[in-house]
Design a protein around this motif. Structure first.
Motif, PDB file in Angstrom:
ATOM      1  N   VAL A   1     -18.953 -13.674  -1.442  1.00 50.09           N
ATOM      2  CA  VAL A   1     -17.961 -13.390  -2.484  1.00 50.09           C
ATOM      3  C   VAL A   1     -18.123 -11.957  -2.987  1.00 50.09           C
ATOM      4  CG1 VAL A   1     -17.261 -13.968  -4.851  1.00 50.09           C
ATOM      5  CG2 VAL A   1     -17.646 -15.775  -3.177  1.00 50.09           C
ATOM      6  N   TRP A   2     -19.365 -11.523  -3.150  1.00 49.46           N
ATOM      7  CA  TRP A   2     -19.615 -10.147  -3.573  1.00 49.46           C
ATOM      8  C   TRP A   2     -19.058  -9.168  -2.539  1.00 49.46           C
ATOM      9  CZ3 TRP A   2     -24.903  -7.390  -3.074  1.00 49.46           C
ATOM     10  CH2 TRP A   2     -24.858  -6.143  -3.674  1.00 49.46           C
ATOM     11  N   GLY A   3     -19.235  -9.471  -1.246  1.00 52.87           N
ATOM     12  CA  GLY A   3     -18.709  -8.612  -0.195  1.00 52.87           C
ATOM     13  C   GLY A   3     -17.195  -8.518  -0.224  1.00 52.87           C
ATOM     14  N   VAL A   4     -16.520  -9.649  -0.456  1.00 55.34           N
ATOM     15  CA  VAL A   4     -15.055  -9.626  -0.533  1.00 55.34           C
ATOM     16  C   VAL A   4     -14.601  -8.798  -1.727  1.00 55.34           C
ATOM     17  CG1 VAL A   4     -13.019 -11.063  -0.970  1.00 55.34           C
ATOM     18  CG2 VAL A   4     -14.719 -11.797   0.702  1.00 55.34           C
ATOM     19  N   SER A   5     -15.241  -8.990  -2.869  1.00 53.37           N
ATOM     20  CA  SER A   5     -14.839  -8.214  -4.048  1.00 53.37           C
ATOM     21  C   SER A   5     -15.110  -6.723  -3.846  1.00 53.37           C
ATOM     22  CB  SER A   5     -15.537  -8.723  -5.295  1.00 53.37           C
ATOM     23  OG  SER A   5     -16.914  -8.451  -5.245  1.00 53.37           O
TER      24      SER A   5
ATOM     25  N   THR B   1     -12.213  -3.450  -3.686  1.00 50.56           N
ATOM     26  CA  THR B   1     -12.286  -2.447  -4.743  1.00 50.56           C
ATOM     27  C   THR B   1     -11.499  -1.219  -4.321  1.00 50.56           C
ATOM     28  OG1 THR B   1     -14.476  -3.210  -5.362  1.00 50.56           O
ATOM     29  CG2 THR B   1     -13.844  -1.019  -6.115  1.00 50.56           C
ATOM     30  N   ARG B   2     -10.671  -0.722  -5.222  1.00 52.44           N
ATOM     31  CA  ARG B   2      -9.856   0.460  -4.927  1.00 52.44           C
ATOM     32  C   ARG B   2     -10.412   1.648  -5.692  1.00 52.44           C
ATOM     33  NH1 ARG B   2      -5.155  -1.010  -2.429  1.00 52.44           N
ATOM     34  NH2 ARG B   2      -3.991   0.800  -3.118  1.00 52.44           N
ATOM     35  N   THR B   3     -10.320   2.827  -5.091  1.00 50.61           N
ATOM     36  CA  THR B   3     -10.812   4.043  -5.733  1.00 50.61           C
ATOM     37  C   THR B   3      -9.667   5.016  -5.903  1.00 50.61           C
ATOM     38  OG1 THR B   3     -11.387   4.989  -3.592  1.00 50.61           O
ATOM     39  CG2 THR B   3     -13.122   3.823  -4.767  1.00 50.61           C
ATOM     40  N   ALA B   4      -9.839   5.949  -6.827  1.00 51.61           N
ATOM     41  CA  ALA B   4      -8.807   6.944  -7.085  1.00 51.61           C
ATOM     42  C   ALA B   4      -8.746   7.947  -5.945  1.00 51.61           C
ATOM     43  CB  ALA B   4      -9.079   7.654  -8.397  1.00 51.61           C
ATOM     44  N   VAL B   5      -7.539   8.356  -5.605  1.00 50.16           N
ATOM     45  CA  VAL B   5      -7.332   9.345  -4.550  1.00 50.16           C
ATOM     46  C   VAL B   5      -7.410  10.728  -5.158  1.00 50.16           C
ATOM     47  CG1 VAL B   5      -5.669  10.231  -2.879  1.00 50.16           C
ATOM     48  CG2 VAL B   5      -5.874   7.786  -3.249  1.00 50.16           C
TER      49      VAL B   5
ATOM     50  N   GLU C   1       2.875   4.870 -10.575  1.00 55.21           N
ATOM     51  CA  GLU C   1       2.271   6.049  -9.947  1.00 55.21           C
ATOM     52  C   GLU C   1       0.753   5.943  -9.934  1.00 55.21           C
ATOM     53  OE1 GLU C   1       2.370   9.654  -7.942  1.00 55.21           O
ATOM     54  OE2 GLU C   1       4.008   8.327  -8.467  1.00 55.21           O
ATOM     55  N   GLU C   2       0.177   5.419 -11.022  1.00 57.14           N
ATOM     56  CA  GLU C   2      -1.273   5.263 -11.096  1.00 57.14           C
ATOM     57  C   GLU C   2      -1.758   4.267 -10.042  1.00 57.14           C
ATOM     58  OE1 GLU C   2      -4.661   3.761 -14.251  1.00 57.14           O
ATOM     59  OE2 GLU C   2      -2.688   4.334 -14.980  1.00 57.14           O
ATOM     60  N   ARG C   3      -1.015   3.176  -9.847  1.00 55.66           N
ATOM     61  CA  ARG C   3      -1.385   2.200  -8.825  1.00 55.66           C
ATOM     62  C   ARG C   3      -1.285   2.807  -7.429  1.00 55.66           C
ATOM     63  NH1 ARG C   3       1.538  -1.445 -12.186  1.00 55.66           N
ATOM     64  NH2 ARG C   3       3.380  -1.109 -10.912  1.00 55.66           N
ATOM     65  N   ARG C   4      -0.305   3.702  -7.236  1.00 62.58           N
ATOM     66  CA  ARG C   4      -0.124   4.323  -5.934  1.00 62.58           C
ATOM     67  C   ARG C   4      -1.246   5.308  -5.618  1.00 62.58           C
ATOM     68  NH1 ARG C   4       1.846   8.710  -3.590  1.00 62.58           N
ATOM     69  NH2 ARG C   4       2.356   9.788  -5.495  1.00 62.58           N
ATOM     70  N   LEU C   5      -1.854   5.884  -6.640  1.00 58.62           N
ATOM     71  CA  LEU C   5      -2.894   6.886  -6.442  1.00 58.62           C
ATOM     72  C   LEU C   5      -4.264   6.284  -6.151  1.00 58.62           C
ATOM     73  CD1 LEU C   5      -1.969   9.546  -9.127  1.00 58.62           C
ATOM     74  CD2 LEU C   5      -1.649   9.671  -6.659  1.00 58.62           C
ATOM     75  N   THR C   6      -4.348   4.982  -6.023  1.00 57.65           N
ATOM     76  CA  THR C   6      -5.608   4.371  -5.654  1.00 57.65           C
ATOM     77  C   THR C   6      -5.499   3.819  -4.247  1.00 57.65           C
ATOM     78  OG1 THR C   6      -4.973   2.236  -6.590  1.00 57.65           O
ATOM     79  CG2 THR C   6      -6.157   3.752  -8.036  1.00 57.65           C
ATOM     80  N   ARG C   7      -6.587   3.812  -3.534  1.00 60.68           N
ATOM     81  CA  ARG C   7      -6.598   3.293  -2.169  1.00 60.68           C
ATOM     82  C   ARG C   7      -7.954   2.657  -1.901  1.00 60.68           C
ATOM     83  NH1 ARG C   7      -9.779   6.486   0.967  1.00 60.68           N
ATOM     84  NH2 ARG C   7     -10.121   8.578   0.230  1.00 60.68           N
ATOM     85  N   PRO C   8      -7.992   1.774  -0.897  1.00 66.62           N
ATOM     86  CA  PRO C   8      -9.285   1.184  -0.555  1.00 66.62           C
ATOM     87  C   PRO C   8     -10.214   2.237   0.046  1.00 66.62           C
ATOM     88  CG  PRO C   8      -7.487   0.133   0.664  1.00 66.62           C
ATOM     89  CD  PRO C   8      -6.899   1.227  -0.146  1.00 66.62           C
ATOM     90  N   SER C   9     -11.455   2.188  -0.320  1.00 68.58           N
ATOM     91  CA  SER C   9     -12.438   3.126   0.199  1.00 68.58           C
ATOM     92  C   SER C   9     -13.005   2.586   1.511  1.00 68.58           C
ATOM     93  CB  SER C   9     -13.564   3.299  -0.811  1.00 68.58           C
ATOM     94  OG  SER C   9     -14.664   3.947  -0.237  1.00 68.58           O
ATOM     95  N   PRO C  10     -13.025   3.377   2.575  1.00 68.00           N
ATOM     96  CA  PRO C  10     -13.610   2.914   3.837  1.00 68.00           C
ATOM     97  C   PRO C  10     -15.074   2.514   3.686  1.00 68.00           C
ATOM     98  CG  PRO C  10     -12.403   4.948   4.181  1.00 68.00           C
ATOM     99  CD  PRO C  10     -12.439   4.703   2.712  1.00 68.00           C
ATOM    100  N   ARG C  11     -15.787   3.195   2.826  1.00 71.82           N
ATOM    101  CA  ARG C  11     -17.194   2.860   2.593  1.00 71.82           C
ATOM    102  C   ARG C  11     -17.312   1.488   1.936  1.00 71.82           C
ATOM    103  NH1 ARG C  11     -20.249   7.534  -0.030  1.00 71.82           N
ATOM    104  NH2 ARG C  11     -19.990   8.302   2.065  1.00 71.82           N
ATOM    105  N   HIS C  12     -16.437   1.210   0.966  1.00 75.45           N
ATOM    106  CA  HIS C  12     -16.453  -0.098   0.316  1.00 75.45           C
ATOM    107  C   HIS C  12     -16.050  -1.198   1.287  1.00 75.45           C
ATOM    108  CE1 HIS C  12     -16.024   1.566  -4.052  1.00 75.45           C
ATOM    109  NE2 HIS C  12     -17.232   1.730  -3.556  1.00 75.45           N
TER     110      HIS C  12
END
Length: 129
Positions: free
Chosen positions: A82-86, A90-94, A32-43
């Protein structure tokens, strides 16, 4: 607010105890914790921009020549990519948002709408008593 070292240790102990006593529940909570994170459009946007800049630096480092400067420019370009790919991965909490106090500073002379409503309610209740 960050947790103190003692609070972090207590939390780790509770997690390990949960894994020992009920591994199925622990797995469900982790899923459930993994599901509550998503990629940030800003990132993602910043990551793609950094990858493009890194590739441009890498290509310009190769095109400049075969000196120490071109090698450093190529390495810097690779590092930026490489920094850009990482960053893009990056995933953020929803659902984690700033509190109203963090979003905008409160003017000293005005109270919030809910505080005013609460004060009115208290005055009416006191008037009835």
């Amino acid at each position: 607010m960050a947790l103190s070292e003692r609070e972090q240790q207590v939390l780790r102990d509770l997690e390990s105890q949960l894994h020992e006593e009920d591994p199925a529940l622990a797995e469900t909570l982790e899923r459930e914790e993994r599901r509550l994170t998503r990629p940030s459009p800003r990132h993602i946007g910043a990551g793609v921009a950094l990858v493009l800049v890194g590739i441009a630096l890498l290509i310009s480092g190769v095109a400049v020549g075969h000196g120490v400067g071109s090698i450093l420019l190529g390495v810097a370009g690779f590092a930026v990519a490489v920094w850009g790919v990482s960053l893009a991965l990056t995933r953020t909490a929803v659902g984690v948002t700033a509190t109203p106090q963090e979003r905008r500073p409160k003017s000293p002379g005005r109270s919030s709408f809910m505080e005013r409503q609460s004060e009115r309610w208290d005055r009416r209740r006191d008037a009835q008593d």
